[in-house]
Write an enzyme that holds these catalytic residues in place. Sequence first.
Site, mmCIF file in Angstrom:
data_model
loop_
_atom_site.group_PDB
_atom_site.id
_atom_site.type_symbol
_atom_site.label_atom_id
_atom_site.label_comp_id
_atom_site.label_asym_id
_atom_site.label_seq_id
_atom_site.Cartn_x
_atom_site.Cartn_y
_atom_site.Cartn_z
ATOM 1 N N ASP A 35 0.808 -1.226 0.000
ATOM 2 C CA ASP A 35 0.000 0.000 0.000
ATOM 3 C C ASP A 35 0.843 1.279 0.000
ATOM 4 O O ASP A 35 0.381 2.330 -0.448
ATOM 5 C CB ASP A 35 -0.952 0.012 1.202
ATOM 6 C CG ASP A 35 -2.115 -0.956 0.997
ATOM 7 O OD1 ASP A 35 -2.335 -1.375 -0.156
ATOM 8 O OD2 ASP A 35 -2.782 -1.297 1.992
ATOM 9 N N HIS A 37 3.627 1.792 -1.761
ATOM 10 C CA HIS A 37 3.869 2.071 -3.180
ATOM 11 C C HIS A 37 2.594 2.611 -3.838
ATOM 12 O O HIS A 37 2.635 3.565 -4.620
ATOM 13 C CB HIS A 37 4.260 0.792 -3.930
ATOM 14 C CG HIS A 37 5.531 0.147 -3.469
ATOM 15 N ND1 HIS A 37 5.566 -1.070 -2.836
ATOM 16 C CD2 HIS A 37 6.824 0.538 -3.582
ATOM 17 C CE1 HIS A 37 6.829 -1.410 -2.583
ATOM 18 N NE2 HIS A 37 7.613 -0.442 -3.018
ATOM 19 N N GLY A 147 9.085 7.905 -1.709
ATOM 20 C CA GLY A 147 8.513 7.786 -0.372
ATOM 21 C C GLY A 147 9.439 8.315 0.711
ATOM 22 O O GLY A 147 10.649 8.072 0.669
ATOM 23 N N ASP A 150 12.190 6.191 2.712
ATOM 24 C CA ASP A 150 13.622 6.179 2.398
ATOM 25 C C ASP A 150 14.109 7.626 2.353
ATOM 26 O O ASP A 150 14.384 8.174 1.277
ATOM 27 C CB ASP A 150 13.851 5.448 1.075
ATOM 28 C CG ASP A 150 13.395 3.999 1.157
ATOM 29 O OD1 ASP A 150 14.128 3.184 1.724
ATOM 30 O OD2 ASP A 150 12.275 3.700 0.689
HETATM 31 P P1 AMP Z 1 11.209 0.228 -3.331
HETATM 32 O O1 AMP Z 1 10.327 -0.654 -4.157
HETATM 33 O O2 AMP Z 1 11.507 -0.304 -1.977
HETATM 34 O O3 AMP Z 1 12.415 0.711 -4.080
HETATM 35 O O4 AMP Z 1 10.344 1.530 -3.050
HETATM 36 C C1 AMP Z 1 9.795 2.269 -4.108
HETATM 37 C C2 AMP Z 1 9.295 3.577 -3.565
HETATM 38 O O5 AMP Z 1 8.279 3.338 -2.590
HETATM 39 C C3 AMP Z 1 10.388 4.383 -2.874
HETATM 40 O O6 AMP Z 1 10.242 5.755 -3.226
HETATM 41 C C4 AMP Z 1 10.093 4.145 -1.423
HETATM 42 O O7 AMP Z 1 10.529 5.188 -0.586
HETATM 43 C C5 AMP Z 1 8.591 4.065 -1.433
HETATM 44 N N1 AMP Z 1 8.083 3.381 -0.228
HETATM 45 C C6 AMP Z 1 8.527 2.215 0.302
HETATM 46 N N2 AMP Z 1 7.865 1.924 1.440
HETATM 47 C C7 AMP Z 1 6.981 2.945 1.641
HETATM 48 C C8 AMP Z 1 6.010 3.242 2.660
HETATM 49 N N3 AMP Z 1 5.814 2.436 3.704
HETATM 50 N N4 AMP Z 1 5.297 4.384 2.545
HETATM 51 C C9 AMP Z 1 5.496 5.222 1.489
HETATM 52 N N5 AMP Z 1 6.387 4.993 0.498
HETATM 53 C C10 AMP Z 1 7.125 3.873 0.574
#
Ligand code: AMP
Length: 280
Positions: A35, A37, A147, A150
């Site tokens: 959720d 993402h 997000g 990070d």
């Molecule tokens: P990732 O697939 O882990 O590379 O994350 C893709 C994007 O989703 C990045 O910009 C992350 O910061 C964001 N993201 C990951 N977890 C969350 C979360 N719990 N809430 C909001 N955004 C997130």
Amino acid sequence: MQTISSIPEMQTRVGSLRAAGKRVALVPTMGALHDGHLSLIRLAAGRADAVMVSIFVNPTQFGPNEDFTRYPRELDADLQKCEAAGAHVVFTPGAEDIYPKGFSTFITEEAVARPLEGVSRPAHFRGVTTVVAKLFNIVRPDLAVFGQKDAQQVAVIRKMTADLHLGVEIVVGPTLRDADGMALSSRNRYLTPAQRADALSLGRALRRAKEMVAAGERRVDRLVAEATHLLAQHRRVRVIYAAIVDRDTMEPVREATPGKTLMALAAWVDEVRLIDNEPL
Ligand code: AMP
């Protein structure tokens, strides 16, 4: 919704959207979507005419002993989620296209990427900035959504985008958490129920720091001491760092300043490495 894996096809698709005057948003992800993402995809859909979601498990941002090979991959479920959240195109390039044989050009941001994650994962942000710059060049989005989960990644990408005049607006979505306060992460699925119970202390420590700042506490040593005390009560948790830093430079600050500083945490919960943060 359309799924495109070829880079030239993606460039053509975005080219025609731009020619038609559409505002294009990019949401870069590594898949295994949750959720958090999806909230970014919805945020993008509210700010652009065409939402591109990339799904690419980027090998260059994983260290040699990290979880690249076991990172979860579930494209069919991801595509359904993207469509439901309002994505128009999902871009799923292959590693051999992003990094063809002989690839030798990398982007390194050399200040914001150094502390915190940069200490334990020295090549991580070089992989992130390289792949994000490539995605920006392929998609040429008006805006890109990341997000707050990070936080250092956001700061590094903002810096790269400004330093290299990339002309992409960086939009940040808040961290989505489960009802128990655990930040959503694709890596949470590695946790057993007992490990997850201990991992909740990260969210709790951040909440406590936030409450202390709201009550007037500004002293960094008090905030860090309280957070590490809470984390130390859980036997599976090993703190890697707990720091109060400037949200743009990621450098440690002398005192907490509401709106300018955040608490950043990284910890091992047994063999699972988790990060979390909270703006103070
Ligand atoms: P990732 O697939 O882990 O590379 O994350 C893709 C994007 O989703 C990045 O910009 C992350 O910061 C964001 N993201 C990951 N977890 C969350 C979360 N719990 N809430 C909001 N955004 C997130």
